[in-house]
Design a protein around this motif. Structure first.
Motif, PDB file in Angstrom:
ATOM      1  N   MET A 273      37.612  17.763  58.916  1.00  0.00           N
ATOM      2  CA  MET A 273      38.547  17.265  57.908  1.00  0.00           C
ATOM      3  C   MET A 273      39.254  18.401  57.176  1.00  0.00           C
ATOM      4  O   MET A 273      40.434  18.295  56.816  1.00  0.00           O
ATOM      5  CB  MET A 273      37.802  16.381  56.907  1.00  0.00           C
ATOM      6  CG  MET A 273      38.687  15.705  55.871  1.00  0.00           C
ATOM      7  SD  MET A 273      37.747  14.592  54.806  1.00  0.00           S
ATOM      8  CE  MET A 273      37.266  13.332  55.983  1.00  0.00           C
ATOM      9  N   TYR A 274      38.548  19.495  56.914  1.00  0.00           N
ATOM     10  CA  TYR A 274      39.133  20.628  56.205  1.00  0.00           C
ATOM     11  C   TYR A 274      39.098  21.898  57.064  1.00  0.00           C
ATOM     12  O   TYR A 274      38.973  23.014  56.554  1.00  0.00           O
ATOM     13  CB  TYR A 274      38.411  20.854  54.875  1.00  0.00           C
ATOM     14  CG  TYR A 274      38.448  19.640  53.973  1.00  0.00           C
ATOM     15  CD1 TYR A 274      39.639  19.226  53.401  1.00  0.00           C
ATOM     16  CD2 TYR A 274      37.291  18.887  53.736  1.00  0.00           C
ATOM     17  CE1 TYR A 274      39.687  18.101  52.593  1.00  0.00           C
ATOM     18  CE2 TYR A 274      37.326  17.769  52.932  1.00  0.00           C
ATOM     19  CZ  TYR A 274      38.534  17.378  52.365  1.00  0.00           C
ATOM     20  OH  TYR A 274      38.582  16.259  51.566  1.00  0.00           O
ATOM     21  N   GLY A 275      39.208  21.729  58.366  1.00  0.00           N
ATOM     22  CA  GLY A 275      39.233  22.854  59.278  1.00  0.00           C
ATOM     23  C   GLY A 275      37.865  23.493  59.434  1.00  0.00           C
ATOM     24  O   GLY A 275      36.822  22.864  59.190  1.00  0.00           O
ATOM     25  N   HIS A 276      37.845  24.742  59.843  1.00  0.00           N
ATOM     26  CA  HIS A 276      36.601  25.501  60.006  1.00  0.00           C
ATOM     27  C   HIS A 276      36.798  26.885  59.397  1.00  0.00           C
ATOM     28  O   HIS A 276      36.980  27.872  60.104  1.00  0.00           O
ATOM     29  CB  HIS A 276      36.241  25.624  61.496  1.00  0.00           C
ATOM     30  CG  HIS A 276      36.032  24.300  62.162  1.00  0.00           C
ATOM     31  ND1 HIS A 276      34.918  23.523  61.963  1.00  0.00           N
ATOM     32  CD2 HIS A 276      36.819  23.608  63.019  1.00  0.00           C
ATOM     33  CE1 HIS A 276      35.013  22.411  62.668  1.00  0.00           C
ATOM     34  NE2 HIS A 276      36.168  22.443  63.331  1.00  0.00           N
ATOM     35  N   TYR A 277      36.756  26.944  58.091  1.00  0.00           N
ATOM     36  CA  TYR A 277      37.030  28.178  57.382  1.00  0.00           C
ATOM     37  C   TYR A 277      35.852  28.580  56.497  1.00  0.00           C
ATOM     38  O   TYR A 277      35.047  27.745  56.088  1.00  0.00           O
ATOM     39  CB  TYR A 277      38.296  28.025  56.513  1.00  0.00           C
ATOM     40  CG  TYR A 277      39.492  27.517  57.290  1.00  0.00           C
ATOM     41  CD1 TYR A 277      39.961  28.199  58.401  1.00  0.00           C
ATOM     42  CD2 TYR A 277      40.144  26.342  56.906  1.00  0.00           C
ATOM     43  CE1 TYR A 277      41.064  27.737  59.115  1.00  0.00           C
ATOM     44  CE2 TYR A 277      41.240  25.871  57.606  1.00  0.00           C
ATOM     45  CZ  TYR A 277      41.692  26.568  58.718  1.00  0.00           C
ATOM     46  OH  TYR A 277      42.757  26.106  59.425  1.00  0.00           O
ATOM     47  N   LYS A 278      35.791  29.872  56.173  1.00  0.00           N
ATOM     48  CA  LYS A 278      34.704  30.402  55.367  1.00  0.00           C
ATOM     49  C   LYS A 278      35.110  30.478  53.899  1.00  0.00           C
ATOM     50  O   LYS A 278      36.299  30.515  53.564  1.00  0.00           O
ATOM     51  CB  LYS A 278      34.317  31.800  55.863  1.00  0.00           C
ATOM     52  CG  LYS A 278      33.836  31.836  57.305  1.00  0.00           C
ATOM     53  CD  LYS A 278      33.547  33.272  57.727  1.00  0.00           C
ATOM     54  CE  LYS A 278      33.084  33.333  59.175  1.00  0.00           C
ATOM     55  NZ  LYS A 278      32.813  34.738  59.609  1.00  0.00           N
TER      56      LYS A 278
ATOM     57  N   PHE B 166      42.473  24.101  64.599  1.00  0.00           N
ATOM     58  CA  PHE B 166      41.077  24.079  64.170  1.00  0.00           C
ATOM     59  C   PHE B 166      40.254  25.016  65.051  1.00  0.00           C
ATOM     60  O   PHE B 166      39.524  24.581  65.939  1.00  0.00           O
ATOM     61  CB  PHE B 166      40.503  22.649  64.259  1.00  0.00           C
ATOM     62  CG  PHE B 166      41.385  21.640  63.580  1.00  0.00           C
ATOM     63  CD1 PHE B 166      41.422  21.571  62.210  1.00  0.00           C
ATOM     64  CD2 PHE B 166      42.190  20.786  64.319  1.00  0.00           C
ATOM     65  CE1 PHE B 166      42.246  20.659  61.580  1.00  0.00           C
ATOM     66  CE2 PHE B 166      43.006  19.874  63.690  1.00  0.00           C
ATOM     67  CZ  PHE B 166      43.029  19.805  62.306  1.00  0.00           C
ATOM     68  N   PRO B 167      40.369  26.327  64.851  1.00  0.00           N
ATOM     69  CA  PRO B 167      39.570  27.250  65.658  1.00  0.00           C
ATOM     70  C   PRO B 167      38.099  27.139  65.294  1.00  0.00           C
ATOM     71  O   PRO B 167      37.738  26.714  64.199  1.00  0.00           O
ATOM     72  CB  PRO B 167      40.142  28.622  65.267  1.00  0.00           C
ATOM     73  CG  PRO B 167      40.678  28.415  63.887  1.00  0.00           C
ATOM     74  CD  PRO B 167      41.178  26.996  63.854  1.00  0.00           C
ATOM     75  N   ALA B 168      37.248  27.492  66.235  1.00  0.00           N
ATOM     76  CA  ALA B 168      35.809  27.463  65.983  1.00  0.00           C
ATOM     77  C   ALA B 168      35.448  28.470  64.906  1.00  0.00           C
ATOM     78  O   ALA B 168      36.100  29.497  64.740  1.00  0.00           O
ATOM     79  CB  ALA B 168      35.050  27.782  67.277  1.00  0.00           C
ATOM     80  N   LEU B 169      34.397  28.155  64.157  1.00  0.00           N
ATOM     81  CA  LEU B 169      33.971  29.008  63.057  1.00  0.00           C
ATOM     82  C   LEU B 169      33.625  30.396  63.580  1.00  0.00           C
ATOM     83  O   LEU B 169      32.804  30.556  64.475  1.00  0.00           O
ATOM     84  CB  LEU B 169      32.747  28.385  62.361  1.00  0.00           C
ATOM     85  CG  LEU B 169      32.293  29.055  61.060  1.00  0.00           C
ATOM     86  CD1 LEU B 169      33.393  28.962  60.021  1.00  0.00           C
ATOM     87  CD2 LEU B 169      31.016  28.409  60.537  1.00  0.00           C
ATOM     88  N   GLY B 170      34.287  31.412  63.027  1.00  0.00           N
ATOM     89  CA  GLY B 170      34.011  32.794  63.418  1.00  0.00           C
ATOM     90  C   GLY B 170      34.742  33.251  64.656  1.00  0.00           C
ATOM     91  O   GLY B 170      34.570  34.385  65.097  1.00  0.00           O
TER      92      GLY B 170
END
Length: 567
Positions: free
Chosen positions: A124-129, A201-205
């Motif tokens: 829902m909010y992407g994959h961000y840190k 939506f790239p994968a986390l990291g």
């Protein structure tokens, strides 16, 4: 961070080695973009040390005077709106509703209820840190309106139930960094939103992919009047582009004399401005090369090319300034010249009116802008509504304030006799019927709503520089107690000028008592300045506030009785 005024502490041009280090930092921070798009090889790079309203020191990096990056405490380089408008995909985006923008300009952070979800579930909010830089745009315009840092990671945003802060805003459309260089400010370019894909939506990291950016022929830094290549292009674009190209070709015809005069004027004004703003702070004795590089170049309105002046060399120009009594130069050794003293009481220095922004940047005397600014709601004339508005002298793509649309429609209805006196309903004519697709009558409010529903919604940061439809500024002389002459000035506030700042400049420049006078039976206020200050007021309004001379009355009352002959 930049919503409140900040105080520039120093400004210096970057050396070649410093520019290379900055490029390397940008390549490490943003490997997926081409740095050449943001910092062309021959661009003038400047770094400005600033102290924010909260007492935090920061560094702003400018390209040809336009702020492109600023630095956070940890050394992280943050792109400004001008960078985001040039290279859109340098940062990921969060989208909010257009009604949220005025609240952000008042100093609020972007709250989670105002964020439009990017997907469903954990996406829902992407994959961000947490702490990652995020750009913010609007549902009706994909151009950035702000940049900030994530208050929490994407997973935490999903788990918090739609409450709390989403993005801590650092820089926003309309703030002081956006208006750092008034002559280059831009409004938000209108870019339609596009549908989201899995690439958003790239994968986390995951490492971002380097995107190849095509070469562009146009300069990356544009003024407010220029358009962006990715914006909606009107139908008459080719004709206007051809005219612009022809105009540019004509303007580049060899005219050595004109170029020399122009460059000499820029050089002399920059020299006087450097003495006016920095004269008391110059670390004398000072190398002439350092004086030119650190003080004169940074004050120039445009890039200086000494070879296009009659001086050809810096030493020739400084020799003339020595002859005129501005400075004293001593040769300490062969080829090493130093300025050992400056004459700040020279009449040309005393009478030279510098740009107030540059003066504030060095003296810190004022931390408030010259003009009142406000965020205006606008509707853009679209292709569908162009047939209607072109009849009223509005062009396709032009912005119209919300309050003005109803007035325009009312005048059109009255002029064409479309209002039924008995029913108070508007009978659409051929133009309106074609616009709405039916002949049904409606109220004036319904007609306005239908028209605005077919237009693009946008915002524009406005100040008092727009002079259309405003009353003329009136200067007059009067006599007060003791037969003392005073200068009265009316209608200044109509141009958005902040009176407190104007009074301060009058007291400093004219060394005269200045007060606000309330006139009986009138809403507006009047300024009263001791003595005949008509000439000074006219110069202040036209050169510092850029008010057109045609908008000012009363210049014939100046001491010499002659109108100001502008060069």
């Amino acid at each position: 961070m930049f919503l409140k005024p900040y105080r520039p502490k120093s400004s210096a041009a970057l050396k070649g080695s410093e520019g290379k280090k900055l490029r390397q930092r940008l390549e490490l921070a943003y490997p997926h973009i081409s740095v050449d798009l943001l910092m062309p090889a021959k661009a003038a790079l400047t770094q400005i040390k600033i102290l924010t309203h909260g007492g935090v020191q920061s560094m702003v990096y400018c390209v040809d005077k336009l702020p492109m990056f600023f630095e956070l405490d940890g050394g992280q380089l943050v792109p400004t709106l001008y960078t985001l408008w040039t290279v859109k995909d340098i940062l990921p985006y969060f989208t909010t509703h257009e009604g949220v923008l005025p609240k952000l300009t008042n100093g609020a952070d972007l709250m989670l209820p105002g964020v439009v979800p990017l997907g469903v579930g954990l996406s829902m909010y992407g994959h961000y840190k947490k702490g990652q830089l995020i750009a913010v745009n609007l549902t009706n315009n994909s151009s950035a309106v702000g940049v900030g840092r994530l208050a929490r990671s994407s997973d935490e945003l999903y788990m918090c139930g739609g409450h709390g802060v989403a993005v801590n805003m650092l820089h926003l459309f309309g703030d002081k960094l956006w208006s750092h260089e008034p002559s280059l400010v831009q409004q938000i370019p209108l870019l339609k939103t596009k549908s989201l894909t899995t690439e958003d939506f790239p994968a986390l990291g995951a490492e971002p992919q380097r995107k190849t950016t095509p070469k562009v022929d146009a300069p990356t830094v544009t003024t407010e009047s220029e358009t962006f290549a990715t914006a909606d292009v009107p139908e008459d674009w080719e004709d206007s582009t051809a005219a612009l190209t022809l105009e540019n070709e004509e303007s580049t015809l060899p005219d050595t004399l004109t170029q020399e005069i122009s460059q000499e004027t820029i050089l002399k004004n920059a020299f006087l401005s450097a003495l006016k703003n920095n004269g008391k702070k110059l670390p004398l004795p000072l190398l002439t090369s350092n004086f030119y590089r650190l003080y004169v170049v940074t004050e120039a309105a445009e890039q200086i090319d000494l070879k296009k002046t009659r001086y050809k060399k810096l030493s020739n120009f400084l020799a003339e300034m020595v002859d005129q009594g501005f400075i004293v130069v001593r040769e300490e050794s062969k080829g090493v010249d130093k300025i050992i003293s400056v004459d700040l009481e020279h009449p040309d220095v005393v009478n030279f009116i510098t740009d107030v922004k540059a003066n504030d940047a060095n003296s810190g005397a004022s931390e408030t802008p010259l003009f009142h600014s406000e965020l205006k709601e606008m509707y853009i004339v679209s292709d569908i509504t162009a047939a209607f508005f072109t009849k009223l002298n509005y062009k396709r793509g032009e912005g119209i304030p919300v309050a003005q649309i109803k007035k325009i429609v009312r005048e059109y209805v009255s002029k064409n006799g479309l209002l039924d006196v008995q029913t108070k309903l508007v009978r659409p004519d051929e133009t309106l019927a074609e616009l709405f697709g039916h002949q049904r009558a409606g109220t004036l409010s319904e007609i306005c709503s239908l028209i605005t529903s077919k237009m693009e919604h946008a915002y524009q940061m406005c100040s008092g520089k727009d002079t259309s439809g405003k009353p003329l500024i009136q200067m007059s002389l009067a006599t007060r107690s003791g037969n003392k002459k005073v200068t009265l000035v009316s209608n200044i506030e109509a141009y958005g000028i902040i009176l407190s700042e104007f009074i301060k400049l009058c007291k400093q420049g004219a060394a005269a008592s200045t007060t606000i006078v309330k006139l009986p039976h009138q809403k507006h206020e009047q300024l009263q300045i001791q003595g005949n200050q008509v000439r000074f007021i006219f110069t202040l309004l036209t050169e510092t506030y850029k008010v057109p001379p045609k908008c000012i009355l009363g210049l014939e009352l100046a001491k010499d009785g002659k109108k100001n002959k502008r060069k």
